[in-house]
Design a protein around this motif. Structure first.
Motif, mmCIF file in Angstrom:
data_model
loop_
_atom_site.group_PDB
_atom_site.id
_atom_site.type_symbol
_atom_site.label_atom_id
_atom_site.label_comp_id
_atom_site.label_asym_id
_atom_site.label_seq_id
_atom_site.Cartn_x
_atom_site.Cartn_y
_atom_site.Cartn_z
ATOM 1 N N UNK A 183 -5.882 8.383 8.224
ATOM 2 C CA UNK A 183 -7.173 8.687 8.845
ATOM 3 C C UNK A 183 -8.219 7.678 8.409
ATOM 4 N N UNK A 184 -8.211 7.329 7.114
ATOM 5 C CA UNK A 184 -9.193 6.366 6.610
ATOM 6 C C UNK A 184 -8.994 5.015 7.245
ATOM 7 N N UNK A 185 -7.698 4.607 7.379
ATOM 8 C CA UNK A 185 -7.421 3.292 7.942
ATOM 9 C C UNK A 185 -7.756 3.218 9.423
ATOM 10 N N UNK A 208 -0.693 6.532 15.322
ATOM 11 C CA UNK A 208 0.745 6.408 15.643
ATOM 12 C C UNK A 208 1.256 5.018 15.295
ATOM 13 N N UNK A 209 0.445 3.984 15.553
ATOM 14 C CA UNK A 209 0.852 2.615 15.252
ATOM 15 C C UNK A 209 0.970 2.389 13.747
ATOM 16 N N UNK A 210 0.012 2.934 12.978
ATOM 17 C CA UNK A 210 0.062 2.778 11.524
ATOM 18 C C UNK A 210 1.313 3.456 10.966
ATOM 19 N N UNK A 211 1.616 4.673 11.457
ATOM 20 C CA UNK A 211 2.831 5.364 11.000
ATOM 21 C C UNK A 211 4.079 4.541 11.309
ATOM 22 N N UNK A 212 4.123 3.942 12.499
ATOM 23 C CA UNK A 212 5.292 3.151 12.891
ATOM 24 C C UNK A 212 5.491 1.958 11.962
ATOM 25 N N UNK A 213 4.399 1.296 11.562
ATOM 26 C CA UNK A 213 4.519 0.137 10.677
ATOM 27 C C UNK A 213 4.882 0.560 9.253
ATOM 28 N N UNK A 214 4.349 1.710 8.811
ATOM 29 C CA UNK A 214 4.740 2.206 7.491
ATOM 30 C C UNK A 214 6.239 2.544 7.447
ATOM 31 N N UNK A 215 6.745 3.079 8.552
ATOM 32 C CA UNK A 215 8.141 3.510 8.592
ATOM 33 C C UNK A 215 9.122 2.333 8.526
ATOM 34 N N UNK A 216 8.650 1.131 8.828
ATOM 35 C CA UNK A 216 9.521 -0.039 8.689
ATOM 36 C C UNK A 216 9.837 -0.335 7.234
ATOM 37 N N UNK A 217 9.006 0.173 6.310
ATOM 38 C CA UNK A 217 9.138 -0.051 4.869
ATOM 39 C C UNK A 217 8.925 -1.509 4.488
ATOM 40 N N UNK A 218 8.335 -2.286 5.428
ATOM 41 C CA UNK A 218 8.015 -3.675 5.113
ATOM 42 C C UNK A 218 6.692 -3.798 4.358
ATOM 43 N N UNK A 219 5.817 -2.774 4.492
ATOM 44 C CA UNK A 219 4.441 -2.935 4.030
ATOM 45 C C UNK A 219 4.058 -1.800 3.078
ATOM 46 N N UNK A 220 3.246 -2.167 2.089
ATOM 47 C CA UNK A 220 2.696 -1.170 1.179
ATOM 48 C C UNK A 220 1.317 -0.701 1.639
ATOM 49 N N UNK A 221 0.658 -1.456 2.530
ATOM 50 C CA UNK A 221 -0.657 -1.066 3.040
ATOM 51 C C UNK A 221 -0.818 -1.625 4.443
ATOM 52 N N UNK A 222 -1.431 -0.822 5.326
ATOM 53 C CA UNK A 222 -1.682 -1.231 6.713
ATOM 54 C C UNK A 222 -3.089 -0.774 7.089
ATOM 55 N N UNK A 244 -7.291 -6.161 15.154
ATOM 56 C CA UNK A 244 -6.893 -6.906 13.960
ATOM 57 C C UNK A 244 -6.107 -5.948 13.048
ATOM 58 N N UNK A 245 -4.869 -6.365 12.734
ATOM 59 C CA UNK A 245 -4.005 -5.560 11.859
ATOM 60 C C UNK A 245 -3.861 -6.301 10.548
ATOM 61 N N UNK A 246 -4.334 -5.666 9.453
ATOM 62 C CA UNK A 246 -4.234 -6.258 8.129
ATOM 63 C C UNK A 246 -3.114 -5.538 7.358
ATOM 64 N N UNK A 247 -2.147 -6.312 6.884
ATOM 65 C CA UNK A 247 -0.995 -5.731 6.193
ATOM 66 C C UNK A 247 -0.840 -6.356 4.812
ATOM 67 N N UNK A 248 -0.267 -5.562 3.934
ATOM 68 C CA UNK A 248 0.152 -6.057 2.612
ATOM 69 C C UNK A 248 1.656 -5.862 2.509
ATOM 70 N N UNK A 249 2.365 -6.961 2.435
ATOM 71 C CA UNK A 249 3.825 -6.889 2.416
ATOM 72 C C UNK A 249 4.339 -6.324 1.092
ATOM 73 N N UNK A 250 5.412 -5.529 1.221
ATOM 74 C CA UNK A 250 6.123 -5.124 0.011
ATOM 75 C C UNK A 250 6.841 -6.348 -0.553
#
Length: 802
Positions: free
Chosen positions: A14-16, A60-74, A84-90
C-alpha cells in the motif's frame, strides 16, 4: 506469525502504491537493474503501454514482481504519464559451501537444495535458507541424530553477491536402549524381532548399526511386525499404538509397541470373481492358499501378484486383482475373494529408443522381444531389458510404458539407455602370481561404428607367455541372429621361465579359426567352429620330464599341424554376467583335432552353475565342471621310446592336458599345479625316468616333481556372496566365502574321489579401473602327498586381460 507477515507485506504494498491517480501509461522505465535484464521484468509485469493504471493495478503489479523472488524491494512512481519502477535486486549466490556432513553426501544435499532454489548462480532468498535449515534438521532427525545443529552463514560480497556457508554438526545418533512389545502371548519377543532392522546394542552393532535409531527403520519394523502375525493366521491383528521416548540428553531412545494379537483364522472359502479371462481352473493354479488352510497374507499377496503377471503377459498391462477378506469372528474363519479387473487388452504402438547417441536403433531393436503392433507382454519386456543389458554397451537400461492419449488400448514403450564406452585403446600393466608382470595393449570396439559388431586387436606379454590376437564377430549375419566370427592368434609360451615348479618345455602356435553362432531360443544357442593351427614344441634334455620327451620322439614330430573343429551348446539364464544374483549357466562342448592332423584327439568340457538369492542380500552359488579328453582313429607310434611302444595307440597329447589349482580354480594352490606330476631327467641308478616319491624326485634334475596335467578333470565350488554395507554396488565389487574341490587325473580310469583336493576361504572380486582384480585368502584342508609345496594362501591377479 504468518498473519503478521501478511499484514506487513500488505502495508508495504500500500505504501509503495500510495497516491496514484488513474492515468494511461505512455511509457515504462525500470531503475535499479544490474544483473537482471529489463526484458525479464517486462515478462512478469502485468502492465503494458497504453493500459489505464489504477491503484489496484499497481498493487497487483508489485505483488507479481515480488513473487519472482528477484527483488527485495519494489516501488512505483509516476512522472507525467511515464510509470517509473524502482527495484532493489536480491543478491546472487556466488558460492555455496556445505561442511561437517558425513551421514549425507554433499552432492545429495546440493541436489536437494537446488530443488528449492538454493544453488550457486541463483538469487538468494533468506526464507529459502530458513526452509533448508529446517529440512536438513528433519533429515537428520530421521536418521536418529537429535543433537544435530545446522548453522547457515551468509557473507556479503562485491557486485551484490553473497557466499553461503552451511555448517553442519551432526552429533552422534541416538542409541536404542530398549524395545518393548506389549501384548504378545503366542510368540516371544526374540522370535518377533528376529527380522527387525532396529535393535538394542550387541556385539555386532558396530557393523550392522542396528542400535542407531531411525524413524524409517522403525516404520519398516512395525510393518514387519504386522506381517509376522498375519502370515501366521492372525487376520485381525492390530497395532494399537507405538511410542518413542528420548532421554533428556537426546542420546538414548526407548521404543514401545502395544499390540493386539487376536486369534488364528482359517480360510473357509476362496472365490475368484470378476472377468478372469482364463478358465477358472487355470487361474486357481495361481492361488497359493486353499480352502481350510491357515490365513496367510504373504500367500495372498503372492497369488494376486501371480495373476497380474499372467494377465500382463497376455496384454492386460493394467490388470488389477483386489483381495477382499470377510472375517467371521465367531467361527474364526475368513471368506476370501479375489476380484479380477483385467481392464483393456493393450498392444504396443511404438517402441521409442532414447539415449543411444552412438548405437544404431537397429542394434537395440533386434534385441527387443516385445514387438511393435503386438499385444503387450511383461515377460517379453523383461527379457528385452536383460538382452540389452548383456550387450555391454550401456550402463543402465530402463523400459517404461506410457498410454497413447485418446486410446485406452495402446501404449508406447520408452527404452531409455545410458551409453558407456564400448571401445578402448588400452595399455596396461598387470600382475599374477603365476604369470608375473603382465604387459598388455589392445584396440577393441565391442560396438564397431554403432553396429554392434565386435573387433579387437591385442598383444600381451608376461614372464613366460607372449600373444598377439585379432578377432572380429558379427552377431547378426542374418536377421534371425546367426553370427559369424574370425580369430587369428600368434602365441609363444616357454614354461622353463617359470622355474623348477613347472615342466620345462616351450611351444609356439599360429592359429586361425572361424565361428558360427546359432541361436536356438533366447536362452540357448549353438557355436560351431572350424580352424587350423601349427604348434612347434621344444623340449630340453635333462630338464623336461622324460615322459614328455619320449612322447614327442615316439610320434616323430616337433611341429604339430592340426585341423580343429568344435561344437558347443549353452543355456544361460543369468541376470548379469559380472554380478549375477539369480539364474545359471549350462554349457557343453566337444572340440578336437580332425582327421589329417598330426595327432587326432577329442575332448569334452561341461559346466553347470546356478545362483540363488537366499534372503537378506545373500546369494548362493554352486558350480561343477568336468573335462575329458582322448585320442581316436588308428594312429600308432612308429618307434619305441621309453614307455611308448611301436604299434601302440597314441596317448592324449600333453600340450592339451587339463590342469587344476589357482585363483580361478581350486584356490589355495598355485595355478596349474594339482594333478599328475613327474620327475625331470633320468634316475642315475636305473638309467630310466626318475619316479616321484611323495612329490619328491631324489637324484633327478629337480628335487620336486613337476605338474604336467592330465586328460580328465573335475571341479566343484560352493560360494556365498555376502551383503556388505560398504560394498553396496555389486556391479563394482563383491565379497564371498567359498569352498573349492577338484583335481586333474592322467585319465578317467585314474579318477579317485580320495584324491580330490579341497580348500575354503574368502574372496574379493573388484572391477577396478585397471581391470578385474581378484584377491583370495584360502586355506587348503584336504591335500595329497607333495601338494604342500604348492600351497598358496594369499592369491591375487589384476590387470587387463585380452
Amino acid at each position: 506469525m504468518k498473519r503478521i507477515a501478511a499484514l506487513i507485506l500488505l502495508a508495504s504494498l500500500s505504501a509503495n502504491a500510495l497516491g496514484f491517480e488513474p492515468f494511461v501509461v505512455s511509457d515504462i522505465r525500470i531503475d535499479g537493474l544490474n544483473r537482471i535484464a529489463a526484458g525479464t521484468v517486462y515478462n512478469y509485469l502485468p502492465i503494458s503501454k497504453g493500459d489505464r493504471l489504477t491503484n489496484d493495478e499497481v498493487q497487483r503489479a508489485i505483488r507479481a514482481l515480488y513473487q519472482t523472488k528477484f527483488f527485495s524491494d519494489v516501488e512505483m512512481e509516476r512522472q507525467g504519464d511515464i510509470l517509473v519502477i524502482k527495484v532493489t535486486e536480491r543478491p546472487s549466490i556466488a558460492k555455496l559451501t556445505i561442511r561437517g556432513n558425513h551421514d549425507i553426501k554433499t552432492d545429495d544435499l546440493k541436489k536437494g537444495l537446488k530443488s528449492i532454489g538454493l544453488s550457486e548462480g541463483e538469487t538468494f532468498d533468506r526464507l529459502a535458507l530458513d526452509r533448508v535449515q529446517q529440512e536438513l534438521i528433519h533429515q537428520y532427525y530421521n536418521r536418529g541424530k537429535y543433537n544435530v545443529s545446522v548453522l547457515p552463514h551468509v557473507t556479503r560480497l562485491d557486485r551484490n553477491r553473497v557466499a553461503v556457508d552451511i555448517e553442519i554438526r551432526e552429533g552422534k545418533a541416538a542409541k536404542i536402549k530398549e524395545i518393548n512389545i506389549v501384548g504378545n502371548h503366542a510368540f516371544t519377543d526374540k522370535a518377533i524381532r528376529d527380522g527387525f532392522e532396529s535393535g538394542t546394542t550387541n556385539w555386532m552393532s558396530w557393523y550392522s548399526k542396528n542400535d542407531q535409531y531411525s524413524s524409517d527403520k522403525l516404520s519398516g519394523d512395525l510393518n514387519k511386525l504386522q506381517s509376522y502375525y498375519m502370515d501366521r493366521g492372525y487376520a485381525d491383528f492390530g497395532l494399537d499404538s507405538s511410542q518413542v521416548t528420548i532421554s533428556p540428553d537426546k542420546r538414548d531412545m526407548y521404543i514401545a509397541a502395544d499390540i493386539k494379537e487376536g486369534a488364528i483364522y482359517k480360510v473357509s472359502k476362496v472365490h475368484l470373481l470378476g472377468d478372469l479371462i482364463l478358465p477358472e481352473k487355470t487361474m486357481r493354479r495361481l492361488v497359493f492358499i486353499k480352502d481350510g488352510e491357515t490365513f496367510n497374507r504373504a500367500a495372498i499377496e503372492a497369488s494376486s501378484k501371480a495373476m497380474k503377471a499372467v494377465l500382463a503377459d497376455m496384454g492386460y498391462a493394467y490388470a488389477k486383482v483386489d483381495t477382499i477378506p470377510k472375517l467371521d469372528k465367531e467361527n474364526r474363519t475368513v471368506d476370501l475373494s479375489f476380484y479380477v479387473q483385467p481392464g483393456h487388452r493393450i498392444y504396443v504402438r511404438r517402441v521409442i529408443f532414447q539415449g543411444n547417441t552412438r548405437t544404431e536403433d537397429e542394434v537395440l531393436r533386434r534385441e527387443m522381444r516385445q514387438l511393435e503392433g503386438s499385444w503387450y507382454s511383461q515377460a517379453a519386456i523383461d527379457r528385452s531389458k536383460i538382452r540389452l543389458q548383456r550387450l555391454g554397451f550401456f550402463k543402465k537400461v530402463d523400459i517404461d510404458k506410457s498410454r497413447v492419449p485418446g486410446t485406452p488400448d495402446q501404449v508406447d514403450l520408452n527404452v531409455k539407455v545410458e551409453e558407456q564406452s564400448a571401445g578402448s585403446l588400452m595399455f596396461g600393466v598387470g600382475y599374477s602370481q603365476y604369470s608375473g608382470i603382465i604387459l598388455s595393449g589392445s584396440v577393441s570396439q565391442n560396438n564397431f561404428l554403432g553396429t554392434g559388431d565386435r573387433f579387437s586387436l591385442g598383444a600381451e606379454k608376461s614372464d613366460y607367455y607372449t600373444q598377439i590376437n585379432a578377432s572380429y564377430y558379427n552377431p547378426y549375419l542374418t536377421d534371425n541372429g546367426i553370427g559369424i566370427g574370425y580369430n587369428a592368434t600368434l602365441s609363444k609360451a616357454d614354461y622353463s621361465n617359470l622355474g623348477s615348479e613347472y615342466a620345462s618345455y616351450s611351444n609356439s602356435t599360429r592359429a586361425f579359426s572361424t565361428t558360427l553362432g546359432i541361436p536356438i531360443t533366447d536362452f540357448q544357442g549353438l557355436n560351431l567352429s572350424m580352424g587350423l593351427s601349427s604348434t612347434k614344441i621344444n623340449t630340453y634334455e635333462g630338464y623336461t620330464p622324460q615322459v614328455l620327451i619320449d612322447y614327442q620322439n615316439a610320434i616323430g614330430h616337433r611341429t604339430i599341424h592340426t585341423w580343429t573343429g568344435s561344437i558347443g551348446w549353452t543355456y544361460d539364464t543369468r541376470n548379469s554376467y559380472w554380478a549375477a544374483t539369480r539364474g545359471g549357466l549350462l554349457s557343453a562342448s566337444v572340440d578336437g583335432a580332425l582327421p589329417g592332423s598330426t595327432v587326432q584327439y577329442w575332448r569334452f568340457t561341461g559346466e553347470a552353475n546356478h545362483y540363488w538369492p537366499i534372503g537378506g542380500g545373500f546369494v548362493l552359488y554352486l558350480d561343477g565342471q568336468v573335462g575329458y579328453g582322448s585320442t581316436y582313429g588308428n594312429q600308432t607310434y612308429d618307434r619305441t621310446f621309453g614307455q611308448y611302444v611301436a604299434g601302440q595307440k597314441y596317448d592324449y597329447p600333453f600340450w592339451q592336458n587339463y590342469y587344476a589349482g589357482g585363483v580361478k580354480d581350486v584356490r589355495g594352490f598355485q595355478d596349474n599345479t594339482l594333478g599328475p606330476r613327474v620327475c625331470a631327467g633320468l634316475d642315475p641308478t636305473t638309467g630310466k625316468a626318475a619316479q616321484p616319491v611323495n612329490g619328491n624326485c631324489n637324484g633327478s634334475s629337480y628335487y620336486y616333481a613337476q605338474p604336467i596335467g592330465g586328460a580328465f578333470k573335475v571341479l566343484g565350488t560352493a560360494e556365498v556372496y555376502l551383503p556388505l554395507p560398504f560394498l553396496k554396488d555389486i556391479n563394482t565389487a563383491r565379497v564371498s566365502v567359498f569352498m573349492d574341490v577338484g583335481n586333474a587325473y592322467k585319465n578317467y580310469q585314474s579318477f579317485s574321489a580320495k584324491q580330490l583336493d579341497a580348500s575354503y576361504g574368502i574372496s574379493l572380486h573388484w572391477k577396478a579401473p585397471i581391470g578385474p582384480l581378484i584377491i583370495s585368502l584360502a586355506h587348503p584342508f584336504r591335500t595329497q602327498p607333495g601338494d604342500q609345496h604348492y600351497e598358496e594362501r594369499i592369491q591375487f591377479t589384476f590387470g587387463s586381460q585380452f
